[in-house]
Design an enzyme around this catalytic site. Structure first.
Site, mmCIF file in Angstrom:
data_model
loop_
_atom_site.group_PDB
_atom_site.id
_atom_site.type_symbol
_atom_site.label_atom_id
_atom_site.label_comp_id
_atom_site.label_asym_id
_atom_site.label_seq_id
_atom_site.Cartn_x
_atom_site.Cartn_y
_atom_site.Cartn_z
ATOM 1 N N GLY A 217 0.802 -0.884 0.131
ATOM 2 C CA GLY A 217 0.017 0.330 0.313
ATOM 3 C C GLY A 217 1.133 1.356 -0.241
ATOM 4 N N SER A 218 0.607 2.597 0.417
ATOM 5 C CA SER A 218 1.291 3.993 0.737
ATOM 6 C C SER A 218 2.451 3.680 1.339
ATOM 7 C CB SER A 218 -0.097 4.311 1.572
ATOM 8 O OG SER A 218 -1.237 5.273 0.296
ATOM 9 N N THR A 219 2.802 2.360 2.212
ATOM 10 C CA THR A 219 4.005 2.585 2.943
ATOM 11 C C THR A 219 4.992 2.622 1.478
ATOM 12 O OG1 THR A 219 4.452 0.152 2.913
ATOM 13 C CG2 THR A 219 3.705 1.183 4.483
ATOM 14 N N LYS A 221 5.087 4.497 -0.677
ATOM 15 C CA LYS A 221 5.164 5.605 -1.670
ATOM 16 C C LYS A 221 6.754 6.468 -1.180
ATOM 17 C CE LYS A 221 -0.123 6.600 -1.813
ATOM 18 N NZ LYS A 221 -0.957 7.377 -1.313
#
Length: 484
Positions: A217-219, A221
């Site tokens: 997920g957004s980790t 990013k």
């Protein structure tokens, strides 16, 4: 000598030669195979009849061998078994070894090459072979905080000392009691093993380093941000596109932001602001602008698609290359075919905290012989430079913003500057998203980097986010390490 006697003598000679050949064949050429055959009871008794060295955490033995009055002579027992099971594993007459019990087996049973002098001494003095103790890097307070934070929720926690690679916490939930598998009552052990295999949540799976990997997920990013900063055309202040939705190429569908939120009324925002609020459309467009090769290359620099042992083997995290632009969009936000272990996500934060230098994570600090003399001592080892020092500093400042005023505010610690990144990762259809948090502290002098995943949002289910569910657990582990 008459003919019958000569014939008899020849037959006897042939039989003796055949016996000698067979004895040589089985005792020399097949000795190794027969010794390791699981049906060889003598081998089992010999292996389990050796005093096995303890596994030590924080100066206390958490796995020991106690003398017993049965053919195996010693029984392995575990204090706080479920707390340390993801690290120690189990040592079972029936089902063998796992985790540290397996990876450090030759040290624990005394057969390691570096212990040959000890074996010579034991032989000359008539002593039985004894194993050495293995002292781990685990911080008992951090491990306890990880277990308490996860509670009955499925997930995992990994904490690392950024400057050395020492693993301070490694916990997988649900856990199990290794004593259930260490007993010498094979019938009971078989029953216990079947119960564990059939138990809800697969407690024998070490979610921290192995088993099924997760969409980060957004980790992820952080990886996309690193690729942009390393590119040279971006800084934290660079304005990037942040539309309300981003159409997938050659599709009627479009990528949405979490909860349908609007990242920017102008359709533009800084890279730093995009990370703070974890804007999906901004990072998906950034991924398209950078290109798939840049994302995959940066991920590999952080250790994706690379073998790793700690010393247990860690399942590889993957970022598969693609020519599909829609997949590149998903890759940039840690979705699609991207998968990662909590260990890998912790290593990303640890690397940023360590100025861009990625250290080899390790669990075994010291090995001592039965006389408590040091046999080996771990030394920190640098694996690679994942990003430049300046990029690491910029990423740190951006991650501080995430915790100060972005999606990671629940990780705030009074008097301690925390750098972090949340993640809310979609997975199987109809399932609540996984909740992630990764970060480190203190931001200006990092002592601990941590990654937390709570599967399917844990008790919060579909209402879960990385900030609300995983960040408080990470906060507790950080406080345990820092003594707060």
């Amino acid at each position: 000598m008459n003919v019958p006697i000569r014939r008899l003598a020849t037959v006897v000679l042939v039989m003796m030669l055949a016996l000698m050949a067979a004895t040589t064949y089985y005792q020399y050429f097949r000795a190794g195979e027969l010794n390791t055959d699981g049906r060889n009871v003598r081998t089992i008794y010999r292996e389990y009849g050796v005093f096995r060295g303890p596994i030590v955490v924080g100066g206390t033995s958490v796995a020991v061998s106690d003398p017993v009055d049965d053919p195996f002579k010693y029984l392995r027992s575990y204090s706080k078994g479920s707390l340390y099971a993801p690290v120690t594993g189990f040592y079972s007459v029936t089902f063998g070894r796992t985790q540290i019990e397996d990876s450090e087996d030759d040290v624990l049973n005394g057969s390691a090459d570096e212990l040959w002098m000890q074996r010579v001494k034991q032989s000359l003095t008539g002593q039985q072979q004894q194993g050495s103790s293995v002292e781990l890097t685990i911080d008992p307070k951090a491990q306890a905080a990880a277990a308490k934070g996860l509670g009955d929720q499925r997930g995992a926690v990994v904490a690392i000392e950024p400057s050395t690679g020492k693993i301070l916490a490694l916990y997988s939930s649900p856990s199990f009691d290794p004593n259930l598998l260490a007993a010498h009552d094979t019938k009971k052990v078989n029953e216990n093993y079947q119960k564990l295999l059939n138990a809800s949540g697969s407690p024998l799976t070490n979610r921290a380093i192995a088993g099924d990997t997760y969409p980060p997920g957004s980790t992820f990013k952080l990886v996309t941000s690193a690729a942009a900063l390393e590119n040279g055309d971006y800084s934290p202040d660079t304005q990037i596109d942040a539309p309300n939705e981003l159409p997938y190429p050659n599709s009627s569908k479009a990528l949405q932001n979490y909860g349908g939120e609007v990242c920017s009324p102008t359709g533009k925002m800084s890279l730093e602001a995009a990370l703070e609020m974890s804007c999906n459309t901004a990072f998906a467009q950034l991924g398209l602008d950078l290109g798939d090769d840049a994302l995959v290359s940066q991920a590999k620099k952080f250790g994706f698609d690379t073998d790793l042992s700690v010393p247990m083997t860690v399942t590889q995290s993957h970022v598969p290359p693609t020519d599909d632009k829609a997949q590149t969009m998903r890759t940039a936000i840690g979705q699609g075919d991207v998968t990662a272990t909590p260990m890998q996500i912790a290593m990303i934060s640890a690397t940023i905290a360590n100025g861009g230098r990625e250290m080899q994570p390790y669990l075994v600090q010291t090995v001592r012989d039965p006389d408590l003399k040091v046999v080996s001592e771990a030394e920190p080892q640098e694996l690679r430079e994942s990003v430049s020092t300046s990029t690491a500093r910029q990423l740190t400042d951006m991650m501080i913003g995430v915790v100060q005023s972005g999606t990671g505010t629940p990780a705030q610690i009074p008097g301690v500057e925390v750098a972090g990144k949340t993640g809310t990762a979609e997975n199987a259809a109809g399932q609540a998203p996984h909740a992630w948090f990764t970060g480190f502290a203190p931001a200006d002098d990092p002592k601990v980097a941590v990654a937390v995943i709570v599967e399917h949002g844990g008790s919060a289910t579909s209402e879960a986010t990385g900030g609300t569910v995983a960040a408080p657990i990470a906060k507790a582990v950080i406080q345990a390490v820092l003594g707060g």
